[in-house]
Design a protein around this motif. Structure first.
Motif, PDB file in Angstrom:
ATOM      1  N   GLU A  87       0.807  -1.219  -0.067  1.00 52.28           N
ATOM      2  CA  GLU A  87       0.146  -0.018  -0.093  1.00 52.28           C
ATOM      3  C   GLU A  87       0.816   1.287  -0.053  1.00 52.28           C
ATOM      4  O   GLU A  87       0.482   2.195  -0.758  1.00 52.28           O
ATOM      5  CB  GLU A  87      -1.001  -0.052   1.311  1.00 52.28           C
ATOM      6  CG  GLU A  87      -2.099  -1.062   1.064  1.00 52.28           C
ATOM      7  CD  GLU A  87      -2.968  -1.125   2.346  1.00 52.28           C
ATOM      8  OE1 GLU A  87      -3.025   0.091   2.993  1.00 52.28           O
ATOM      9  OE2 GLU A  87      -3.588  -1.961   2.542  1.00 52.28           O
ATOM     10  N   VAL A 111      -5.324   2.308  -0.901  1.00 59.42           N
ATOM     11  CA  VAL A 111      -6.130   1.354  -1.417  1.00 59.42           C
ATOM     12  C   VAL A 111      -7.616   2.039  -1.681  1.00 59.42           C
ATOM     13  O   VAL A 111      -7.593   3.017  -1.453  1.00 59.42           O
ATOM     14  CB  VAL A 111      -6.302   0.382  -0.109  1.00 59.42           C
ATOM     15  CG1 VAL A 111      -5.265  -0.491   0.561  1.00 59.42           C
ATOM     16  CG2 VAL A 111      -6.973   1.430   1.284  1.00 59.42           C
ATOM     17  N   SER A 113     -10.955   2.983  -1.823  1.00 65.85           N
ATOM     18  CA  SER A 113     -11.988   3.258  -0.857  1.00 65.85           C
ATOM     19  C   SER A 113     -13.156   4.146  -1.163  1.00 65.85           C
ATOM     20  O   SER A 113     -13.130   5.486  -1.388  1.00 65.85           O
ATOM     21  CB  SER A 113     -11.194   3.907   0.351  1.00 65.85           C
ATOM     22  OG  SER A 113     -12.064   4.196   1.553  1.00 65.85           O
ATOM     23  N   ASP A 116     -14.259   7.184   0.764  1.00 68.39           N
ATOM     24  CA  ASP A 116     -13.382   8.271   0.789  1.00 68.39           C
ATOM     25  C   ASP A 116     -13.108   8.765  -0.722  1.00 68.39           C
ATOM     26  O   ASP A 116     -12.149   9.907  -0.903  1.00 68.39           O
ATOM     27  CB  ASP A 116     -12.025   7.833   1.273  1.00 68.39           C
ATOM     28  CG  ASP A 116     -12.041   7.466   2.790  1.00 68.39           C
ATOM     29  OD1 ASP A 116     -13.039   7.877   3.505  1.00 68.39           O
ATOM     30  OD2 ASP A 116     -11.566   6.270   3.189  1.00 68.39           O
ATOM     31  N   SER A 145      -7.681  -5.582   5.692  1.00 64.20           N
ATOM     32  CA  SER A 145      -8.901  -4.678   6.034  1.00 64.20           C
ATOM     33  C   SER A 145      -9.842  -4.892   5.140  1.00 64.20           C
ATOM     34  O   SER A 145      -9.516  -5.326   3.966  1.00 64.20           O
ATOM     35  CB  SER A 145      -8.394  -3.153   6.199  1.00 64.20           C
ATOM     36  OG  SER A 145      -7.934  -2.758   4.898  1.00 64.20           O
ATOM     37  N   GLU A 147     -10.827  -2.452   2.997  1.00 65.43           N
ATOM     38  CA  GLU A 147     -10.296  -1.719   1.775  1.00 65.43           C
ATOM     39  C   GLU A 147      -9.291  -2.537   1.104  1.00 65.43           C
ATOM     40  O   GLU A 147      -9.073  -2.535   0.039  1.00 65.43           O
ATOM     41  CB  GLU A 147      -9.858  -0.518   2.320  1.00 65.43           C
ATOM     42  CG  GLU A 147     -10.974   0.526   2.496  1.00 65.43           C
ATOM     43  CD  GLU A 147     -11.290   0.260   4.065  1.00 65.43           C
ATOM     44  OE1 GLU A 147     -10.768  -0.615   4.759  1.00 65.43           O
ATOM     45  OE2 GLU A 147     -12.194   1.137   4.363  1.00 65.43           O
ATOM     46  N   THR A 150     -10.476  -5.553  -0.698  1.00 69.64           N
ATOM     47  CA  THR A 150     -10.983  -5.227  -1.873  1.00 69.64           C
ATOM     48  C   THR A 150     -10.217  -4.557  -3.146  1.00 69.64           C
ATOM     49  O   THR A 150     -10.311  -5.074  -4.374  1.00 69.64           O
ATOM     50  CB  THR A 150     -12.085  -3.982  -1.651  1.00 69.64           C
ATOM     51  OG1 THR A 150     -13.054  -4.181  -0.887  1.00 69.64           O
ATOM     52  CG2 THR A 150     -12.858  -3.527  -2.991  1.00 69.64           C
ATOM     53  N   THR A 151      -9.017  -4.059  -2.440  1.00 67.00           N
ATOM     54  CA  THR A 151      -8.041  -3.617  -3.425  1.00 67.00           C
ATOM     55  C   THR A 151      -7.326  -4.920  -4.083  1.00 67.00           C
ATOM     56  O   THR A 151      -6.994  -5.041  -5.265  1.00 67.00           O
ATOM     57  CB  THR A 151      -6.977  -2.886  -2.759  1.00 67.00           C
ATOM     58  OG1 THR A 151      -7.651  -1.818  -2.354  1.00 67.00           O
ATOM     59  CG2 THR A 151      -6.052  -2.340  -3.710  1.00 67.00           C
TER      60      THR A 151
END
Length: 197
Positions: A87, A111, A113, A116, A145, A147, A150-151
């Protein structure tokens, strides 16, 4: 109205903007700087100035570097067929301390999000896709996490289309920990990632 002089307030405000530094810590740091020897304060100011003038990010992987291409990317002893995707630049140093990974790295710069407002175009993905070739291994080493996961999923789908072998870090129980203190997600991942003895 503040109790401190204007220049002390200015320093406290600047220090409080640093990550992990609240107003109380900023005040303690400001008083420490005030009490410190002038040579130490000048050396601190010089170090801050020097890092801003001399450090940039490697044009290939994104790690902090004093040259356009970092020492890891130019190291001929590194395995160019394995790229570990992280990251942030500081994540690389965690792997380097172990002295066990001998491939190369790629920094995403964050990442995905959506809450955000951070989408694929906000990450350093295009240069990753340009670096990889069919048959290479890409290790996705994002934080555990929502995020990060998902990444990982997003990147893995794209890399698989490019014929790249995609892996991710194993997740599970830290050494020396007690099961009673583990959160449920860690236990689930440990059970799912179990290996034979």
């Amino acid at each position: 109205m503040s109790l401190y002089p204007k220049s002390a307030n200015l320093l406290i405000e600047r220090l409080a903007k640093l990550p992990g530094v609240g107003r109380a810590t900023a005040q303690r740091l400001a008083f420490f700087i005030l009490k410190s020897d002038q040579k130490e304060n000048i050396a601190l100011a010089s170090a801050i100035k020097e890092i801003k003038e001399n450090i940039s990010f490697c044009s290939e992987c994104g790690i902090m570097s004093e040259s356009e291409i970092c020492h890891i990317c130019t190291d001929q002893n590194r395995d160019s067929n394995i790229i570990c995707v992280v990251e942030e630049p500081q994540d690389i140093y965690s792997f380097e301390k172990t002295n066990s990974f001998k491939g190369k790295y790629h920094v995403l710069g964050g990442v995905l999000s959506p809450l955000d407002g951070i989408g694929p175009d906000d990450l350093n993905l295009d240069s990753l896709y340009k670096r990889v070739m069919r048959g290479m291994e890409v290790i996705l080493a994002t934080n555990p996490s929502v995020e990060g996961d998902t990444t990982c999923l997003y990147i893995s789908k794209k890399l698989e289309e490019l014929g790249v072998d995609v892996t991710k870090l194993a997740r599970g129980l830290p050494v020396g920990s007690d099961l009673e203190y583990m959160d449920e997600l860690t236990l689930v991942r440990a059970m799912e990632g179990r290996t034979s003895i």
